[in-house]
Write an enzyme that holds these catalytic residues in place. Sequence first.
Site, mmCIF file in Angstrom:
data_model
loop_
_atom_site.group_PDB
_atom_site.id
_atom_site.type_symbol
_atom_site.label_atom_id
_atom_site.label_comp_id
_atom_site.label_asym_id
_atom_site.label_seq_id
_atom_site.Cartn_x
_atom_site.Cartn_y
_atom_site.Cartn_z
ATOM 1 N N ASN A 91 0.951 -1.312 0.138
ATOM 2 C CA ASN A 91 0.098 0.118 0.116
ATOM 3 C C ASN A 91 0.848 1.290 0.066
ATOM 4 O O ASN A 91 1.665 1.596 0.516
ATOM 5 C CB ASN A 91 -0.222 0.391 1.507
ATOM 6 C CG ASN A 91 -0.999 1.101 1.727
ATOM 7 O OD1 ASN A 91 -1.458 2.260 0.769
ATOM 8 N ND2 ASN A 91 -1.627 1.289 3.234
ATOM 9 N N LYS A 121 0.520 4.117 0.144
ATOM 10 C CA LYS A 121 -0.124 4.974 1.277
ATOM 11 C C LYS A 121 -0.814 6.849 0.500
ATOM 12 O O LYS A 121 -0.751 6.978 -1.085
ATOM 13 C CB LYS A 121 0.042 5.365 2.897
ATOM 14 C CG LYS A 121 0.766 3.762 3.576
ATOM 15 C CD LYS A 121 1.205 4.013 4.398
ATOM 16 C CE LYS A 121 1.247 2.733 5.524
ATOM 17 N NZ LYS A 121 1.356 2.787 6.687
ATOM 18 N N HIS A 165 -8.168 -0.202 6.880
ATOM 19 C CA HIS A 165 -6.515 0.179 7.034
ATOM 20 C C HIS A 165 -6.725 0.893 8.383
ATOM 21 O O HIS A 165 -7.481 1.580 8.387
ATOM 22 C CB HIS A 165 -5.608 0.769 6.010
ATOM 23 C CG HIS A 165 -4.860 0.922 5.680
ATOM 24 N ND1 HIS A 165 -3.877 1.662 6.951
ATOM 25 C CD2 HIS A 165 -3.405 0.302 5.307
ATOM 26 C CE1 HIS A 165 -2.475 1.719 7.597
ATOM 27 N NE2 HIS A 165 -2.506 0.529 6.573
ATOM 28 N N GLU A 167 -5.043 3.150 9.304
ATOM 29 C CA GLU A 167 -4.838 4.530 9.166
ATOM 30 C C GLU A 167 -6.280 5.459 8.724
ATOM 31 O O GLU A 167 -7.101 6.620 9.015
ATOM 32 C CB GLU A 167 -3.888 5.380 7.888
ATOM 33 C CG GLU A 167 -2.852 5.228 8.857
ATOM 34 C CD GLU A 167 -1.396 4.585 7.619
ATOM 35 O OE1 GLU A 167 -1.275 5.209 6.477
ATOM 36 O OE2 GLU A 167 -0.274 3.990 7.897
ATOM 37 N N GLU A 219 -2.525 -6.500 11.226
ATOM 38 C CA GLU A 219 -1.905 -5.076 10.596
ATOM 39 C C GLU A 219 -2.180 -4.670 12.079
ATOM 40 O O GLU A 219 -2.752 -4.007 12.741
ATOM 41 C CB GLU A 219 -2.193 -4.485 10.042
ATOM 42 C CG GLU A 219 -1.994 -4.819 8.520
ATOM 43 C CD GLU A 219 -1.789 -3.420 7.662
ATOM 44 O OE1 GLU A 219 -0.483 -3.434 7.125
ATOM 45 O OE2 GLU A 219 -2.372 -2.952 7.384
ATOM 46 N N GLY A 277 4.167 1.625 10.505
ATOM 47 C CA GLY A 277 4.958 2.768 9.835
ATOM 48 C C GLY A 277 6.133 3.644 11.138
ATOM 49 O O GLY A 277 7.010 2.485 11.412
ATOM 50 N N SER A 280 5.086 -2.901 10.105
ATOM 51 C CA SER A 280 6.659 -2.644 9.802
ATOM 52 C C SER A 280 7.630 -3.861 9.316
ATOM 53 O O SER A 280 8.367 -4.585 9.779
ATOM 54 C CB SER A 280 7.337 -2.709 11.128
ATOM 55 O OG SER A 280 6.843 -1.307 11.422
HETATM 56 P P1 13P Z 1 4.770 -0.532 6.969
HETATM 57 O O1 13P Z 1 5.454 -1.463 6.492
HETATM 58 O O2 13P Z 1 5.144 0.653 6.733
HETATM 59 O O3 13P Z 1 4.465 -0.098 8.477
HETATM 60 O O4 13P Z 1 3.725 -0.275 6.523
HETATM 61 C C1 13P Z 1 2.202 -1.448 6.824
HETATM 62 C C2 13P Z 1 0.975 -1.323 6.260
HETATM 63 O O5 13P Z 1 0.856 -0.069 6.631
HETATM 64 C C3 13P Z 1 0.929 -1.582 5.099
HETATM 65 O O6 13P Z 1 -1.034 -1.091 5.064
#
Ligand code: 13P
Length: 259
Positions: free
Chosen positions: A10, A12, A100, A102, A172, A178, A218
Amino acid sequence: MQDRFYFGTNTKMFKTAAETVDYLRRLEELTCGIPRERAERFVIPSYTSLGPARTELDRAGSGILLGAQNMGWEERGQYTGEISPLMLREAGARLVMAGHSERRHTFRETDAEEEKKVRCALDHGFRVLLCVGEQLEDRQYGTGDEVLRIQLKVGLHGVRPEEADRVWVAYEPVWAIGLNGIPADEGYAGEKHRMLRGTLEELFGEAGSRVPLLYGGSVNPENAVALSRCEEIDGLFIGRSAWDAERFAAIMCAVLEAA
Ligand code: 13P
């Protein structure tokens, strides 16, 4: 690990359309030799990248699946700033992500809203990637499993077992995602995946055992192989460590070689 492993990213609110096209071109060059039976590759870029990305993937005859980061649950209407399933289909998305972390936590989306998105996406022929994850305080209170089960049961409420083959789930943990995220270790991730698998089987019976269950938060070149070896982890959903095509391709190769 199942025969077919899932690798997705993703992007983002990163990468313009031009950057996404360059990225996809390189990723396809690096990974086109991986047979589709061994690996499902997918990329979920910004809305404005979808059209150009579709053109690039079609030009290259690529098997990379293209997804959207979010979707409104009506075809049209007075919903300023939303994007509809008709628009996403026209732009070339085949997969829609819902829930997601976020979206849930920065934009305060609710489980009931994710349910409407999942329903609408399935009704419009998309595959759906429903994301679930507990927050740090849920973990501290020992209520993580309850939160995850509610997110899954509400988000997938009303989905029929025969539709389950178009449902993917990403676990997740919010605290793992993040810049300040701490990746879950394989033991913790594996335990949550087993619980989620049990819930999927409760919901869909036998079909629940086939829903791809991906881990995200991560994931990086150091932990990808160990996570992929967990029995209930069918794929990796990656942010930062996948935004460089070389790095993402190296993760795919390492995981597949270790399988
Ligand atoms: P990171 O791998 O940067 O932690 O992000 C994971 C994520 O939110 C995938 O949607």
